[in-house]
Design a protein around this motif. Structure first.
Motif, PDB file in Angstrom:
ATOM      1  N   ARG A 121      49.554 -40.404 -65.193  1.00 51.66           N
ATOM      2  CA  ARG A 121      50.479 -39.362 -64.405  1.00 51.66           C
ATOM      3  C   ARG A 121      51.396 -39.941 -63.580  1.00 51.66           C
ATOM      4  O   ARG A 121      52.672 -39.757 -63.475  1.00 51.66           O
ATOM      5  N   GLN A 142      54.120 -42.263 -65.020  1.00 49.10           N
ATOM      6  CA  GLN A 142      54.947 -41.378 -65.628  1.00 49.10           C
ATOM      7  C   GLN A 142      55.972 -40.645 -64.347  1.00 49.10           C
ATOM      8  O   GLN A 142      57.245 -40.523 -64.638  1.00 49.10           O
ATOM      9  N   LEU A 143      55.497 -40.349 -63.310  1.00 45.22           N
ATOM     10  CA  LEU A 143      56.155 -39.694 -62.222  1.00 45.22           C
ATOM     11  C   LEU A 143      56.963 -40.728 -61.621  1.00 45.22           C
ATOM     12  O   LEU A 143      58.033 -40.503 -61.182  1.00 45.22           O
ATOM     13  N   PHE A 175      59.914 -40.992 -64.087  1.00 48.29           N
ATOM     14  CA  PHE A 175      60.803 -39.838 -63.934  1.00 48.29           C
ATOM     15  C   PHE A 175      61.500 -39.992 -62.680  1.00 48.29           C
ATOM     16  O   PHE A 175      62.782 -39.648 -62.618  1.00 48.29           O
ATOM     17  N   GLY A 228      62.645 -30.553 -62.417  1.00 48.66           N
ATOM     18  CA  GLY A 228      61.475 -30.823 -63.005  1.00 48.66           C
ATOM     19  C   GLY A 228      60.506 -32.190 -62.607  1.00 48.66           C
ATOM     20  O   GLY A 228      59.354 -32.136 -62.509  1.00 48.66           O
ATOM     21  N   LEU A 229      61.374 -33.073 -61.605  1.00 49.04           N
ATOM     22  CA  LEU A 229      60.418 -33.907 -60.880  1.00 49.04           C
ATOM     23  C   LEU A 229      59.565 -33.341 -59.977  1.00 49.04           C
ATOM     24  O   LEU A 229      58.285 -33.338 -59.403  1.00 49.04           O
ATOM     25  N   PHE A 253      58.246 -30.161 -60.070  1.00 47.23           N
ATOM     26  CA  PHE A 253      57.048 -29.439 -60.456  1.00 47.23           C
ATOM     27  C   PHE A 253      56.381 -30.499 -61.218  1.00 47.23           C
ATOM     28  O   PHE A 253      54.809 -30.196 -61.168  1.00 47.23           O
ATOM     29  N   TYR A 254      56.650 -31.471 -61.676  1.00 46.23           N
ATOM     30  CA  TYR A 254      55.512 -32.624 -62.197  1.00 46.23           C
ATOM     31  C   TYR A 254      54.711 -33.049 -61.030  1.00 46.23           C
ATOM     32  O   TYR A 254      53.541 -33.302 -61.228  1.00 46.23           O
ATOM     33  N   SER A 255      55.320 -33.416 -59.980  1.00 42.21           N
ATOM     34  CA  SER A 255      54.881 -34.051 -58.909  1.00 42.21           C
ATOM     35  C   SER A 255      53.592 -33.116 -58.297  1.00 42.21           C
ATOM     36  O   SER A 255      52.762 -33.761 -57.720  1.00 42.21           O
ATOM     37  N   ARG A 256      53.838 -31.838 -58.536  1.00 34.85           N
ATOM     38  CA  ARG A 256      52.400 -31.023 -58.022  1.00 34.85           C
ATOM     39  C   ARG A 256      51.348 -31.211 -58.971  1.00 34.85           C
ATOM     40  O   ARG A 256      50.066 -30.852 -58.675  1.00 34.85           O
ATOM     41  N   ARG A 257      51.508 -31.880 -60.190  1.00 34.30           N
ATOM     42  CA  ARG A 257      50.165 -32.105 -60.978  1.00 34.30           C
ATOM     43  C   ARG A 257      49.786 -33.629 -60.581  1.00 34.30           C
ATOM     44  O   ARG A 257      48.589 -33.865 -61.258  1.00 34.30           O
ATOM     45  N   VAL A 258      50.182 -34.194 -59.617  1.00 32.96           N
ATOM     46  CA  VAL A 258      49.644 -35.416 -59.268  1.00 32.96           C
ATOM     47  C   VAL A 258      49.183 -35.369 -57.927  1.00 32.96           C
ATOM     48  O   VAL A 258      49.797 -34.833 -56.921  1.00 32.96           O
TER      49      VAL A 258
END
Length: 406
Positions: free
Chosen positions: A252, A255-256, A259, A335-336, A338-343
């Motif tokens: 992840r 991928q971040l 991104f 999108g970046l 919200f995705y960063s909150r999963r890392v």
């Protein structure tokens, strides 16, 4: 009984004799020699430590160089903002020649001002647009362009003089020497490109019925090179100043990073497309949002032939492209976020991504307001400054997410 008592007396006597001997050896001379030897050993050890820590470049010198480069990027930011204001006030063609040293002193007397004004009157901008301009009005646009050029010279000195000092002091590694030389060379190239851009607006174009303006291609090249110089200086400075985060390498996180790099490239492309909007005054053709006029896709989007020409020379297409790029950048940054909150990220990286997201929404609001209000100069200048601020936060995010070299 007699034998044990005798042994006890002999042993006590030996102990007292040994203690008396040791005390007799602690003379002032012996104590001074011991103290002197200990002091010398301490000084030698400290000297070795100082010598080891004073080797350059080191962490301290890297922070110094990093602050210098971040400061230089701030000066480049000032040049971009001042250049935008110069363009918005239509002051860029007021100085019709270029001299590295001579033009550093503006006209002083009335005769000098009249001579400078007479030179300006010989070029298309005065003949077509400003034929009723007074000397007082000319002084305003002259000082705007003069200030922009002097700021450019200040930027050059801010890069070149410290480079010479730090190089002599040994603050640069071999790789850093190449980077710094590249930055200094880019500053010189930027100055030449600026004059090359101005020359395009001073040329007579009998076949053209448009108002005199600089070439949008040269304007985009001038702005683009300034943004490259800004990004390179800021990135290098931040990587020297900020200690890298110890991030656990996961899928992840990889991928971040990708991104974030793609988002940064999109932000840069959106800012660069703004140069074509400014160069063609494309912000004045459709002053409505979200539709362009009463249509989502205007009829004159592909009015020029061949079609590729519309992308760079049709004001309608240029504004349409800028809108699409801006909305795409906003979506990518959202999108970046919200995705960063999963890392799992350190606090500093989370702050950088949050600042990037907040600036993206602010920048879109500024852009829409500038469009709907027919491009007022203060708001348009703020919008252009916002594009560089957004780029700044994108670079900060990339610096926080960078991979630690093993």
């Amino acid at each position: 009984m007699l034998l044990p008592s005798l042994r006890f007396v002999v042993s006590c006597g030996c102990r007292n004799a040994g203690r008396s001997f040791n005390q007799s050896q602690r003379t002032p001379l012996r104590q001074w020699v011991l103290k002197r030897w200990q002091t010398t050993s301490t000084i030698t050890a400290e000297a070795g430590t100082v010598k080891a820590t004073s080797t350059v470049p080191n962490a301290v010198t890297n922070r110094i160089v990093g602050r210098w480069l971040v400061g230089c990027s701030g000066l480049v930011l000032g040049a971009v903002v001042l250049g935008g204001v110069t363009r918005l006030t239509e002051s860029g063609l007021s100085m019709v020649d270029w001299h590295l040293v001579k033009e550093m002193k503006p006209p002083q007397s009335q005769e000098e001002w009249e001579a400078e004004f007479a030179k300006y009157q010989q070029f298309p901008e005065f003949k077509i647009m400003n034929h009723d301009m007074t000397l007082t009005e000319f002084k305003f646009i002259f000082y705007m362009e003069w200030g922009h050029r002097m700021w450019g010279r200040l930027v050059g000195l801010a890069y070149i003089l410290p480079t010479m000092y730090f190089w002599r002091k040994g603050y640069f590694t071999r790789s850093m020497k190449g980077r710094v030389l590249g930055l200094c060379g880019f500053v010189f190239f930027q100055g030449l490109l600026g004059w090359y851009m101005v020359k395009s607006g001073l040329e007579e174009k009998p076949e053209s019925h448009d108002i005199p303006r600089v070439s949008q291609y040269r304007l985009a090249s001038h702005l683009g090179s300034a943004l490259v110089l800004y990004c390179a200086s800021l990135w290098t400075g931040l990587t020297l100043m900020l200690s890298p985060n110890q991030l656990k390498e996961t899928r992840r996180l990889t991928q971040l990073r990708r991104f974030a790099k793609g988002t940064g490239g999109l932000v840069f492309l959106t800012a660069l497309s703004g140069a074509f909007v400014a160069g063609l005054d494309a912000g004045l053709v459709y002053n409505s949002f979200p539709k362009m006029g009463d249509r989502w896709i205007p009829d004159d989007l592909l009015a020029f032939s061949p079609n590729i020409k519309n992308v760079f020379e049709n004001p309608t297409t240029v504004q349409f492209d800028h809108r699409i790029l801006a909305i795409s950048s906003l979506a990518a940054i959202t999108g970046l976020f919200f995705y960063s909150r999963r890392v799992h990220l350190p606090r500093r990286a989370k702050i950088a991504i949050s600042c990037l997201t907040a600036m993206a929404y602010t920048q879109v609001a500024l852009g829409i307001s500038t469009l709907l209000l027919y491009v007022p100069t203060p708001l348009a200048a703020t919008h252009q400054s916002g594009s560089v601020a957004l780029l700044t936060f994108a670079i900060w995010v990339l610096a926080e997410l960078r991979r630690v070299a093993k």
